[in-house]
Structures are given as structure tokens and as C-alpha cells.
Design an enzyme around this catalytic site. Structure first.
Site, PDB file in Angstrom:
ATOM      1  N   SER A 286       1.508   8.938  -4.842  1.00 54.12           N
ATOM      2  CA  SER A 286       2.478   9.063  -4.785  1.00 54.12           C
ATOM      3  C   SER A 286       3.595   9.450  -4.708  1.00 54.12           C
ATOM      4  O   SER A 286       2.981  10.497  -5.352  1.00 54.12           O
ATOM      5  CB  SER A 286       3.080   8.022  -5.513  1.00 54.12           C
ATOM      6  OG  SER A 286       3.110   8.425  -7.023  1.00 54.12           O
ATOM      7  N   VAL A 287       4.434  10.160  -3.850  1.00 55.26           N
ATOM      8  CA  VAL A 287       5.908  11.197  -4.071  1.00 55.26           C
ATOM      9  C   VAL A 287       6.340  11.049  -5.494  1.00 55.26           C
ATOM     10  O   VAL A 287       6.056  12.767  -5.265  1.00 55.26           O
ATOM     11  CB  VAL A 287       6.772  10.907  -3.005  1.00 55.26           C
ATOM     12  CG1 VAL A 287       7.557  11.966  -3.206  1.00 55.26           C
ATOM     13  CG2 VAL A 287       6.010  10.763  -1.821  1.00 55.26           C
ATOM     14  N   PRO A 288       6.664  10.268  -6.293  1.00 59.05           N
ATOM     15  CA  PRO A 288       7.033  10.615  -7.375  1.00 59.05           C
ATOM     16  C   PRO A 288       6.241  11.646  -8.252  1.00 59.05           C
ATOM     17  O   PRO A 288       6.741  12.256  -9.091  1.00 59.05           O
ATOM     18  CB  PRO A 288       7.956   8.629  -7.504  1.00 59.05           C
ATOM     19  CG  PRO A 288       7.874   8.248  -6.948  1.00 59.05           C
ATOM     20  CD  PRO A 288       6.789   8.909  -5.586  1.00 59.05           C
ATOM     21  N   THR A 289       4.911  10.993  -7.997  1.00 56.32           N
ATOM     22  CA  THR A 289       3.684  11.330  -9.244  1.00 56.32           C
ATOM     23  C   THR A 289       3.816  12.696  -8.698  1.00 56.32           C
ATOM     24  O   THR A 289       3.737  13.673  -9.700  1.00 56.32           O
ATOM     25  CB  THR A 289       2.331  10.656  -9.101  1.00 56.32           C
ATOM     26  OG1 THR A 289       2.723   9.752  -9.543  1.00 56.32           O
ATOM     27  CG2 THR A 289       2.116  11.370 -10.025  1.00 56.32           C
ATOM     28  N   GLU A 313      -1.595  15.022  -1.367  1.00 54.32           N
ATOM     29  CA  GLU A 313      -1.347  13.614   0.163  1.00 54.32           C
ATOM     30  C   GLU A 313      -0.698  12.726  -0.794  1.00 54.32           C
ATOM     31  O   GLU A 313      -1.173  12.359  -1.477  1.00 54.32           O
ATOM     32  CB  GLU A 313      -2.962  13.786   0.731  1.00 54.32           C
ATOM     33  CG  GLU A 313      -2.849  12.882   2.093  1.00 54.32           C
ATOM     34  CD  GLU A 313      -2.509  11.277   2.112  1.00 54.32           C
ATOM     35  OE1 GLU A 313      -1.417  11.463   1.898  1.00 54.32           O
ATOM     36  OE2 GLU A 313      -3.139  11.125   2.045  1.00 54.32           O
ATOM     37  N   CYS A 347      -3.490   5.557   3.694  1.00 56.94           N
ATOM     38  CA  CYS A 347      -2.039   6.409   3.483  1.00 56.94           C
ATOM     39  C   CYS A 347      -1.893   6.326   5.255  1.00 56.94           C
ATOM     40  O   CYS A 347      -0.503   6.429   5.512  1.00 56.94           O
ATOM     41  CB  CYS A 347      -2.695   7.451   3.164  1.00 56.94           C
ATOM     42  SG  CYS A 347      -3.361   7.199   1.555  1.00 56.94           S
ATOM     43  N   SER A 512      -9.272   8.754  10.757  1.00 62.11           N
ATOM     44  CA  SER A 512     -10.083  10.356  11.451  1.00 62.11           C
ATOM     45  C   SER A 512     -11.301  10.528  11.074  1.00 62.11           C
ATOM     46  O   SER A 512     -12.027   9.744   9.956  1.00 62.11           O
ATOM     47  CB  SER A 512      -9.053  10.944  10.555  1.00 62.11           C
ATOM     48  OG  SER A 512      -9.127  10.891   8.988  1.00 62.11           O
TER      49      SER A 512
END
Length: 563
Positions: A286-289, A313, A347, A512
Site C-alpha cells: 500500500s501507499v501508506p506503508t 510498487e 494492482c 504484462s
């Protein structure tokens, strides 16, 4: 796979010849993407998988911490539950505390000296052998553990835990071998030679639940390049992660090169970022982590022996933009797969869809028709299941809260799905929502579940809508444009240049392939570590240094013009 002796000979070789050093460039290591098996009725791979699934029924595997080449069983015991049957504890594991993590750091630092000096050919050989094990005798095991532990269908497990993980190991080995051949210019009579060494210290690898392959790559890529790693796997991917770790050890990975340390997130983060030996963090989550880890590293800069490298990521709020010239069949099929495969827990999953008014009636009808055919269930018992339950109770509650928001918001209308049931597993029906407001929070924030929100725009305002696509969310991971008009494709590509790290044209935003489409985003989606290409292995090396620069003996220290 090349035999060890031949692989070594393919690398940069050098030998003393009188007063000089002679060397030559490496040859290329030939690899190819792992074929994805079909698992049709009666096929050998399906029979093997069915047996592996049967072997896991009602079983709970005990998983230790592995520190200092010892299995360590602590008193802090946790369980991994099967998402589609939370009554089944698939793994019993224990957390490492701060003292055990510090012991792992000490063991890693000691192991680094010998591991980093091992020829890259020998290190690559270990990962190539692990890839062969995954491709052959251990394939069914790793697929079954990914399916039962992380709720994947057979095809999603095959794409992830077999094909992609095998590709990571093989292509990273190729990239490492070829990197050794990148040498500076030598102007006779001097000879220059560089060595790519691992970072000084240890790398902390923090992996997510949603891809078994990501865990193997986050820990494996730095190790391949001569680094030592503390691997903290996700609690909800413990069963498959430990299987990957065991396969690497059986393939020849020495003790303490990768140490397997399940741990409480804050405890792990606090411990590694307070160690003077931290040289890197390889992260997906996650972004906060990730932001918190960055801040911890920044606060502790004065204590580190070297500046740590951070690669991360952090997900996305990925888009499909549809132009009026688009092929409807491609839009519908691509969007359903991207939004709902693995329950939207990729993601790269599409969660916002922009459709022109002229095509909306047709696309809406097709989406609802195909939506009614999607089967949600137990993928271990019914191979006709398109996707299964979401990963755990926390994810279930988060997604359910978003669906309650959709029901209460005046600008949102639920067109299909959205029912939730956690009596047996954490099941959420795939949900299609229409939004009248392109700035509605559900169009901005990552949900990480089977929720697709559609915004219908006036055909003539496609440019304004492209600007919305670019500016609505803080993420920049993946996106796709569907249009048959080449002029529109070119214009959209220019306008969305910074909106996605992986940008697809007339194809879904997921899927991908290692070596073909290197994966990574920008903005809040991460630091753009780019797995699947040579840059990834370069990230985990020190700047090359010149151990020997042989020149003619220097005579007078003075320059000629001084005389």
C-alpha cells in the site's frame, strides 16, 4: 538450461597474460517465456493438480521462521485461512520478534561476504534450477497452494505461480549474465574491467498476497545479484511463499542468503530501518506503508553505512478509455477480464471505465449479459469458476463499505452485482456501477476488489474526458485506450503520457509478460522498479568498480609541459 560449466564459460572470462589482463564479453543466455498450460479434462497437468489439491484438503501446514539456517518456532502463532473456505486453516505460522529479526540481520551480514564473491554463473544456476523445478515436478504443488491459500482459479495460479515466477527466475538470470558482459572501453595498452557487486548490507523484501511470483521476485532478484535478503511474506500468502522458499533452498541457495521471517508489519519495518546494515527495501503493497518506510529511512539516514535503495510498487486506479471508434467486443471482453479476474485484486486491474454516449447502450447491454454468466465459487472444486472470494475479512469489510457507499450516493447507480456473503468464504459478487460524477470518490480511490465504475461522457468531449482520466487519481500504474481511429490513438497516447506506466492500446490493462512488457508505474503507484527487464538486476548492484586498470609503468611524475 545451460550446464554449470558451459554457463560459466559463457560469462566474462579473464586471465593473467604477462603484465596484462585479457578478457572477453559474455555470450547471451537464451531463455523464453514459460508456456501456459491448458489444464483441459484428462490432461496430465490437470490430473497432477487435482491430486495436489486433494492432498491439501483439510490440511494445515506448520511453517517456521528460518533464521541462521535454523527453523525457529516462536510463541506468536498465526493462521492463514483459505479465502473461499475460512473454516480451513491452510497454514500455521509464527511471527519473528525484534530479537529474532536482529539475529537474522547478523546472519545475513556474515553470509554476504561469501555469497557476493560467488561467480554470477553459479548464482544464476541456482535460480535456473529453481525455475526448472517449478516448471516440472513442483508445478502442481505451487499452483495448488496458491489456489487454496490465495483463492486463485487454475488459470490465474498458472499465470502467476508457474509462468511468471519461472520467467522471473530465468529472465533475471539472463539479465545478470549479460550484465557481466557490459565492460568499459579499453584503449591499448591499458585494460579496464568492471565487476558488478552486491550492495553492502542486507535487503528487506516485503511481499504482497496477490502474486506468488512477486514474493519470489522481490526476494530472488536482489539475492541473484549477490545480496542477502530478509523476506517478510504476506500473512495471507504464507503457504505458497514458503513453498517458493523451500524450492530455492533445494535448488542450492545457501543458508542465510534469503531468510524467511514472517513478522508483524510495524515490528519488521521498525527493526530493519533502525539497522545500520540496511542497504535496500524491495516492496509491493500500500501507499501508506511505503510512505512510512520512506520516512523511517529518512529519519535514520545518519546511522546507515550506505544510502538504502528503495523500490516499491503500490497499486493503481487503472482505466479503460473507450472512444466512439472502438470495437465493442474487445471493450467488453477486455474490461470484464481486467476488472474481475482474481476479484479485481491485481494492482493492474481496471476499476474505472470511460464510455462515449453513442456506444453506452450497446456496451452496457453486453456487459450486463456477460456479467450474468460469471461464476463465483470454490476454484479448487469447480474449474468453471471465473473468480473466487476476496483474500480475507479485512478486504471483505473494505469492499462492502464501498458498496454501501454506492447504494447511498445520489450520483451512483449499481447496475449489476454487489452482493456480499461471508458465511463460508469472503465472497463479493462482481459489481458494475455507473457514476454521474467523474470526480466521485469511487472513481479516485483504489478499492482492490471486483468493483467497476463507469462514467459515460458526451462523444464530442473526448479530449476533456482524456484530461479527466489523467487528473482524477493520484495513481499512474496501468491503463488502456480502445479506438480504431489511429489519430485518436495517437492523441490519447500523447495526452495520457504520464497517466500509466503500462499503457495498452485495444487490450486490457492487465497481463504484462516478463521480458515483453516490463511492469511498473509512477506517481503514487510506486518508484518504478520495473520488474521484467534488465534494469531490475542493475538496481541491486553497487556501481561497478575497476579492480584492475593495467597501464604501462608510469615514469616521471611530472607532465611533459612542465619540463
Amino acid at each position: 538450461m545451460l550446464p554449470p560449466a558451459l554457463l560459466r564459460r559463457s560469462l566474462l572470462s579473464y586471465a593473467w597474460r604477462g603484465s596484462g589482463l585479457r578478457w572477453k564479453h559474455a555470450s547471451s543466455l537464451k531463455v523464453a517465456n514459460e508456456p501456459i498450460l491448458a489444464f483441459t479434462q484428462g490432461s496430465p497437468e490437470r490430473d497432477a493438480l487435482q491430486k495436489a489439491l486433494n492432498d491439501l484438503k483439510d490440511q494445515t501446514e506448520a511453517i517456521p521462521c528460518v533464521v541462521g539456517d535454523e527453523e525457529v518456532w516462536t510463541s506468536d502463532v498465526r493462521y492463514q485461512l483459505s479465502p473461499f473456505n475460512h473454516g480451513h486453516k491452510v497454514a500455521k505460522f509464527c511471527y519473528a520478534d525484534k530479537a529474532l529479526l536482529n539475529k537474522a540481520i547478523e546472519a545475513a551480514v556474515l553470509a554476504r561476504k561469501e555469497w557476493d564473491l560467488k561467480p554470477v554463473a553459479d548464482r544464476a544456476q541456482i535460480f535456473l534450477k529453481a525455475a526448472d523445478m517449478l516448471s516440472g515436478p513442483r508445478r502442481a504443488e505451487i499452483l495448488a497452494k496458491t489456489m487454496v491459500g490465495q483463492g486463485k482459479t487454475v488459470i490465474q495460479a498458472e499465470i502467476d505461480a508457474a509462468a511468471e515466477l519461472i520467467d522471473f527466475f530465468r529472465f533475471n538470470a539472463k539479465f545478470a549474465v549479460e550484465l557481466e558482459g557490459e565492460q568499459p572501453i579499453s584503449v591499448p595498452p591499458s585494460t579496464n574491467h568492471v565487476v558488478y557487486r552486491g550492495l553492502e548490507g542486507f535487503v528487506a523484501a516485503i511481499s504482497p498476497f496477490n502474486f506468488t511470483a512477486i514474493g519470489g521476485n522481490l526476494a530472488g532478484a536482489p539475492a541473484l545479484m549477490g545480496n542477502v535478503v530478509l523476506w517478510k511474506p504476506s500473512d495471507t500468502a504464507m503457504l505458497a511463499s514458503y513453498a517458493v522458499y523451500r524450492i530455492l533452498r533445494e535448488a542450492g541457495l545457501p543458508p542465510n542468503v534469503i531468510q524467511f521471517v514472517p513478522a508483524d508489519g510495524p515490528t519488521f519495518g521498525d527493526t530493519v530501518t533502525s539497522s545500520e546494515h540496511l542497504c535496500g527495501i524491495n516492496f509491493t503493497g500500500s501507499v501508506p506503508t511505503f510512505k512510512h518506510l520512506w520516512k523511517q529511512v529518512a529519519q535514520n539516514l545518519d546511522r546507515f553505512r550506505t544510502f538504502p535503495r528503495l523500490a516499491g510498487e503500490c497499486g493503481g486506479k487503472n482505466f479503460h478509455f473507450v472512444h466512439s471508434s472502438a470495437d465493442v467486443d474487445s471493450v467488453v471482453s477486455g474490461t470484464l477480464r481486467s476488472a474481475f479476474e482474481y476479484g479485481g485484486q491485481k494492482c493492474s486491474a481496471c476499476s474505472r471505465l470511460y464510455v462515449p454516449q453513442s456506444l453506452w447502450p450497446q456496451i452496457k447491454g453486453r456487459l450486463l449479459e456477460e456479467h450474468s454468466r460469471i461464476k463465483v465459487g470454490n476454484p479448487a472444486e469447480d474449474f468453471g469458476t471465473f473468480f473466487s472470494a476476496v483474500i480475507d475479512a479485512k478486504a471483505f469489510a473494505r469492499i462492502k463499505k464501498w458498496l454501501e457507499h454506492a447504494r447511498s450516493s445520489p450520483s451512483l447507480s449499481i447496475l449489476a452485482g454487489g452482493q456480499c456473503n461471508e458465511s463460508v468464504g469472503y465472497f463479493v459478487e462482481p459489481c458494475i456501477i455507473e457514476s454521474k460524477d467523474p470526480q466521485e470518490p469511487i472513481m479516485k480511490e483504489e478499492i482492490f476488489g471486483p468493483v467497476l465504475t463507469v462514467y459515460v461522457y458526451p462523444d464530442e468531449k473526448y479530449r476533456e474526458t482524456l484530461q479527466l482520466v489523467d487528473s482524477t487519481t493520484s495513481y499512474g500504474l496501468t491503463g488502456a485506450v480502445f479506438a480504431q481511429d489511429k489519430t485518436i490513438v495517437q492523441e490519447a497516447t500523447r495526452m495520457l503520457r504520464n497517466a500509466a506506466g503500462n499503457f495498452y492500446i485495444n487490450d486490457k490493462s492487465t497481463g504484462s509478460v516478463v521480458g515483453q512488457q516490463p511492469f511498473g508505474g509512477a506517481r503514487a503507484s510506486g518508484e518504478r522498479d520495473i520488474p521484467g527487464q534488465p534494469r531490475l538486476v542493475q538496481l541491486w548492484t553497487e556501481p561497478p568498480f575497476t579492480p584492475l586498470a593495467v597501464s604501462p609503468p608510469l615514469g616521471d611524475w611530472r607532465y611533459s609541459y612542465m619540463q
